[in-house]
Design an enzyme around this catalytic site. Structure first.
Site, PDB file in Angstrom:
ATOM      1  N   ARG A 242      -4.589 -14.001  19.891  1.00 32.59           N
ATOM      2  CA  ARG A 242      -5.489 -14.755  19.498  1.00 32.59           C
ATOM      3  C   ARG A 242      -4.873 -15.749  18.300  1.00 32.59           C
ATOM      4  NH1 ARG A 242      -9.763 -14.637  15.860  1.00 32.59           N
ATOM      5  NH2 ARG A 242     -10.004 -13.068  15.048  1.00 32.59           N
TER       6      ARG A 242
ATOM      7  N   ASN B  73       0.854  -1.064  -0.013  1.00 30.93           N
ATOM      8  CA  ASN B  73      -0.009  -0.182  -0.019  1.00 30.93           C
ATOM      9  C   ASN B  73       0.759   1.477  -0.013  1.00 30.93           C
ATOM     10  OD1 ASN B  73      -2.091   1.494   0.457  1.00 30.93           O
ATOM     11  ND2 ASN B  73      -3.267   0.058   1.561  1.00 30.93           N
TER      12      ASN B  73
ATOM     13  N   HIS C  28      20.380   1.221  14.978  1.00 30.51           N
ATOM     14  CA  HIS C  28      21.528   1.648  15.403  1.00 30.51           C
ATOM     15  C   HIS C  28      21.958   1.009  16.682  1.00 30.51           C
ATOM     16  CE1 HIS C  28      21.861   5.337  12.944  1.00 30.51           C
ATOM     17  NE2 HIS C  28      20.441   5.203  12.921  1.00 30.51           N
TER      18      HIS C  28
ATOM     19  N   ALA D 279      -3.101  -2.776  13.228  1.00 33.01           N
ATOM     20  CA  ALA D 279      -2.676  -1.610  13.028  1.00 33.01           C
ATOM     21  C   ALA D 279      -1.662  -0.895  13.995  1.00 33.01           C
ATOM     22  CB  ALA D 279      -3.763  -0.615  12.685  1.00 33.01           C
TER      23      ALA D 279
END
Length: 157
Positions: A135, A35, A65, A112
């Protein structure tokens, strides 16, 4: 250009504003969707399996880093490079960050905003910072197997 695993099956959809640094270190399976606004930084190898969906503004970075020496600037301490493996049939939600050394098993869903830094077992639904399996796919949440329903039966003062 990133390497497609099998060019005879090459179905790759990449939306605008996707950036890939070190593309020779990226291997992409077939029927993958990337996307808009995704950034892939591959100083070490990144393998993305077949049929994977990558949501908007995901960051996948196989380098970090070093910062352990407080007497040195972080920018002068070099990098730790570790490969990333993302299995097949994975859905990575919007704004997820996948860090060096992460392994996402086949069939996973990454919620998300999650930050993946370790291993997510196959067919898991993982969320949070750091991402943890909450789950398994194929097992719908019910009143008996959700934390929310378990705490709903507790006495509250």
């Amino acid at each position: 250009m990133a390497t497609l695993k099998d060019r005879s099956k090459a179905k790759l959809c990449v939306l605008p504003d996707v950036t890939i640094h070190y593309p020779t270190n990226v291997q992409i399976g077939y029927n993958v969707f990337v996307n808009r606004g995704v950034q892939i930084d591959a100083p070490s190898s990144i393998c993305i399996g077949d049929g994977t969906l990558i949501g908007p503004h995901v960051v996948i970075n196989s380098g970090n880093h070093r910062f352990d020496a407080p007497d040195l600037w972080i920018r002068n301490q070099g990098h730790d490079l570790r490969p990333i493996i993302i299995g097949s049939d994975v859905w990575i939600g919007a704004n997820v960050t996948i860090l060096a050394g992460a392994i996402v098993g086949d069939g996973c869903v990454i919620g998300a905003g999650a930050v993946v830094s370790g291993k997510i077992p196959a067919n898991s639904v993982a969320t949070g910072i750091p991402a943890r399996a909450v789950r398994r796919r194929g097992r719908r949440p019910t009143a008996e197997n959700t934390e929310e329903s378990n705490t709903a039966h507790m006495d509250h003062d």
